[in-house]
Design a protein around this motif. Structure first.
Motif, PDB file in Angstrom:
ATOM      1  N   PHE A  16      -1.421  -1.279  -4.398  1.00 26.91           N
ATOM      2  CA  PHE A  16      -0.864  -1.485  -5.743  1.00 26.91           C
ATOM      3  C   PHE A  16      -1.115  -2.930  -6.160  1.00 26.91           C
ATOM      4  CE2 PHE A  16       1.903   1.744  -3.773  1.00 26.91           C
ATOM      5  CZ  PHE A  16       1.837   2.759  -4.720  1.00 26.91           C
ATOM      6  N   ASP A  17      -1.607  -3.142  -7.381  1.00 30.32           N
ATOM      7  CA  ASP A  17      -1.715  -4.504  -7.908  1.00 30.32           C
ATOM      8  C   ASP A  17      -0.389  -4.926  -8.531  1.00 30.32           C
ATOM      9  OD1 ASP A  17      -4.383  -4.854  -7.172  1.00 30.32           O
ATOM     10  OD2 ASP A  17      -5.100  -3.836  -8.981  1.00 30.32           O
ATOM     11  N   PHE A  18       0.246  -3.983  -9.219  1.00 29.55           N
ATOM     12  CA  PHE A  18       1.562  -4.199  -9.812  1.00 29.55           C
ATOM     13  C   PHE A  18       2.411  -2.967  -9.539  1.00 29.55           C
ATOM     14  CE2 PHE A  18      -1.448  -6.603 -12.342  1.00 29.55           C
ATOM     15  CZ  PHE A  18      -0.851  -7.845 -12.446  1.00 29.55           C
ATOM     16  N   ILE A  19       3.701  -3.192  -9.306  1.00 30.77           N
ATOM     17  CA  ILE A  19       4.602  -2.066  -9.097  1.00 30.77           C
ATOM     18  C   ILE A  19       6.013  -2.507  -9.492  1.00 30.77           C
ATOM     19  CG2 ILE A  19       5.074  -2.620  -6.658  1.00 30.77           C
ATOM     20  CD1 ILE A  19       5.078   0.443  -6.132  1.00 30.77           C
ATOM     21  N   SER A  20       6.797  -1.595 -10.001  1.00 35.74           N
ATOM     22  CA  SER A  20       8.166  -1.935 -10.402  1.00 35.74           C
ATOM     23  C   SER A  20       9.114  -1.796  -9.207  1.00 35.74           C
ATOM     24  CB  SER A  20       8.634  -1.023 -11.537  1.00 35.74           C
ATOM     25  OG  SER A  20       8.825   0.298 -11.048  1.00 35.74           O
ATOM     26  N   PHE A  21      10.267  -2.458  -9.321  1.00 35.60           N
ATOM     27  CA  PHE A  21      11.292  -2.327  -8.279  1.00 35.60           C
ATOM     28  C   PHE A  21      11.673  -0.862  -8.102  1.00 35.60           C
ATOM     29  CE2 PHE A  21      11.985  -6.844  -9.306  1.00 35.60           C
ATOM     30  CZ  PHE A  21      12.177  -7.378  -8.039  1.00 35.60           C
ATOM     31  N   ASP A  22      11.849  -0.168  -9.212  1.00 30.17           N
ATOM     32  CA  ASP A  22      12.259   1.241  -9.150  1.00 30.17           C
ATOM     33  C   ASP A  22      11.237   2.097  -8.428  1.00 30.17           C
ATOM     34  OD1 ASP A  22      14.633   0.754 -10.458  1.00 30.17           O
ATOM     35  OD2 ASP A  22      13.855   1.260 -12.451  1.00 30.17           O
ATOM     36  N   ASP A  23       9.938   1.835  -8.687  1.00 31.20           N
ATOM     37  CA  ASP A  23       8.883   2.620  -8.035  1.00 31.20           C
ATOM     38  C   ASP A  23       8.845   2.358  -6.531  1.00 31.20           C
ATOM     39  OD1 ASP A  23       8.083   3.985 -10.256  1.00 31.20           O
ATOM     40  OD2 ASP A  23       6.403   2.662 -10.737  1.00 31.20           O
ATOM     41  N   TYR A  68       0.837  -1.205   0.000  1.00 30.04           N
ATOM     42  CA  TYR A  68       0.000   0.000   0.000  1.00 30.04           C
ATOM     43  C   TYR A  68       0.872   1.256   0.000  1.00 30.04           C
ATOM     44  CZ  TYR A  68      -4.275  -2.656   1.040  1.00 30.04           C
ATOM     45  OH  TYR A  68      -5.356  -3.509   0.968  1.00 30.04           O
ATOM     46  N   THR A  69       0.230   2.365  -0.291  1.00 27.21           N
ATOM     47  CA  THR A  69       0.938   3.649  -0.281  1.00 27.21           C
ATOM     48  C   THR A  69       1.436   3.996   1.118  1.00 27.21           C
ATOM     49  OG1 THR A  69      -1.232   4.718  -0.068  1.00 27.21           O
ATOM     50  CG2 THR A  69      -0.251   4.619  -2.280  1.00 27.21           C
ATOM     51  N   SER A  70       0.724   3.499   2.142  1.00 28.44           N
ATOM     52  CA  SER A  70       1.165   3.624   3.535  1.00 28.44           C
ATOM     53  C   SER A  70       0.544   2.453   4.302  1.00 28.44           C
ATOM     54  CB  SER A  70       0.723   4.973   4.133  1.00 28.44           C
ATOM     55  OG  SER A  70      -0.684   5.107   4.092  1.00 28.44           O
ATOM     56  N   ASP A  71       0.815   2.368   5.579  1.00 28.89           N
ATOM     57  CA  ASP A  71       0.342   1.236   6.378  1.00 28.89           C
ATOM     58  C   ASP A  71      -1.186   1.220   6.442  1.00 28.89           C
ATOM     59  OD1 ASP A  71      -0.238  -0.717   8.216  1.00 28.89           O
ATOM     60  OD2 ASP A  71       1.281  -0.093   9.662  1.00 28.89           O
ATOM     61  N   PRO A  72      -1.861   0.239   5.818  1.00 24.44           N
ATOM     62  CA  PRO A  72      -3.327   0.218   5.818  1.00 24.44           C
ATOM     63  C   PRO A  72      -3.937  -0.029   7.193  1.00 24.44           C
ATOM     64  CG  PRO A  72      -2.461  -1.817   4.892  1.00 24.44           C
ATOM     65  CD  PRO A  72      -1.289  -0.900   5.097  1.00 24.44           C
ATOM     66  N   LYS A  80       9.368   5.483  -4.080  1.00 30.30           N
ATOM     67  CA  LYS A  80       8.287   5.866  -3.152  1.00 30.30           C
ATOM     68  C   LYS A  80       8.632   5.540  -1.699  1.00 30.30           C
ATOM     69  CE  LYS A  80       4.720   4.952  -6.690  1.00 30.30           C
ATOM     70  NZ  LYS A  80       4.187   6.305  -6.864  1.00 30.30           N
ATOM     71  N   GLY A  81       9.759   4.869  -1.485  1.00 29.86           N
ATOM     72  CA  GLY A  81      10.177   4.534  -0.124  1.00 29.86           C
ATOM     73  C   GLY A  81       9.271   3.527   0.554  1.00 29.86           C
ATOM     74  N   LEU A  82       8.704   2.597  -0.227  1.00 30.01           N
ATOM     75  CA  LEU A  82       7.790   1.597   0.330  1.00 30.01           C
ATOM     76  C   LEU A  82       8.595   0.462   0.965  1.00 30.01           C
ATOM     77  CD1 LEU A  82       5.290   1.438  -2.665  1.00 30.01           C
ATOM     78  CD2 LEU A  82       5.064   2.765  -0.560  1.00 30.01           C
ATOM     79  N   ALA A 141      -5.058   4.585   2.722  1.00 30.30           N
ATOM     80  CA  ALA A 141      -3.967   3.954   1.965  1.00 30.30           C
ATOM     81  C   ALA A 141      -4.538   3.182   0.780  1.00 30.30           C
ATOM     82  CB  ALA A 141      -3.187   3.010   2.876  1.00 30.30           C
ATOM     83  N   THR A 142      -3.891   3.299  -0.367  1.00 28.75           N
ATOM     84  CA  THR A 142      -4.356   2.591  -1.559  1.00 28.75           C
ATOM     85  C   THR A 142      -3.369   1.491  -1.931  1.00 28.75           C
ATOM     86  OG1 THR A 142      -3.276   4.242  -2.973  1.00 28.75           O
ATOM     87  CG2 THR A 142      -5.611   4.565  -2.488  1.00 28.75           C
TER      88      THR A 142
END
Length: 235
Positions: free
Chosen positions: A178-185, A165-169, A189-191, A175-176
């Motif tokens: 992600f279904d897919f996200i790249s390593f770079d993202d 999630y964008t932050s701790d749900p 984003k500091g996730l 918090a929203t």
């Protein structure tokens, strides 16, 4: 099945169930059933478990204990968890081998890559205990390292949250996911997915990671079947 050989990463805390510490036999039995569902489909399964339900090296070091000694205690905790899971899997009639990076020959095989791969080819579940065998490395790093060594198709990180999630749900209702996200993202984003060493190792070796809710019945089978469960981290 979408994946032929997987590495399943479980946290030590996951084995606590509703307890404050230790191991919940009911949770172990649930995990064994989930794993059996995919082994019966011909999926080769390797597992790395943390030791946080028993001892955390970082926590011990923060209280004044020598970090190397504390990390060795954490490694032994992962072997204890590995033995517990091995027992639960064998109760479910799943042939299982426990390999340890720390030599404890009376209770676990030493980690030998070729032997581990042979076990997997014969349909046995292989549990990797003892972390990497070195202090200062987490079980996340051990999971990625072992996954690369055995040529796993994917790392499945089973958590109590259904993805990244964008932050701790659990703390932020807005918090929203992600279904897919790249390593770079993830890095940009500091996730928090894994510790930086483990995550970078996975990225460099182009090994995808799927973060999903392991505590929901049937999720493991759905992920391995290729359903869009959790969050996939890929290039």
């Amino acid at each position: 099945m979408e994946y032929k050989r997987i590495l399943l990463k479980l946290s030590g805390e996951a084995l606590m169930g509703d307890r404050q510490y230790g191991i919940d036999p009911k949770r172990l039995a649930e995990y064994a059933y989930e794993i059996k569902q995919i082994t019966e489909k011909g999926v080769q399964v390797a597992i790395v478990i943390g030791g946080g339900n028993i001892f955390r090296g970082v926590a011990g070091a923060s209280k004044g204990m020598d970090r190397v000694q504390a990390d060795h205690m954490g490694m032994l905790a992962t072997v204890i968890n590995g033995l517990a899971l091995q027992s639960a899997l064998e109760d479910a009639e799943i042939p299982t081998r426990l390999q340890s990076a720390v030599k404890i020959n009376e209770v676990a095989e030493p980690f030998i890559r070729r032997r581990a791969m042979r076990h997997l080819e014969k349909g046995r579940v292989v549990i990797f205990g003892g972390g990497t065998g070195n202090p200062y490395f987490t079980t996340d790093s051990a999971a990625v390292l072992r996954a690369i060594e055995i040529n796993a198709d994917v790392i499945l990180k089973g958590t109590r949250v259904d993805g990244i999630y964008t932050s701790d749900p659990e703390k932020n209702a807005d918090a929203t996911k992600f279904d897919f996200i790249s390593f770079d993202d993830v890095l940009r984003k500091g996730l928090k997915v894994m510790d930086t060493t483990a995550f970078t190792l996975s990225q460099e070796n182009e090994l995808p990671i799927i973060v999903f809710d392991m505590n929901k019945a049937g999720n493991l089978l759905r992920v391995v079947s290729g359903e869009s469960i959790g969050t996939q981290v890929n290039l």
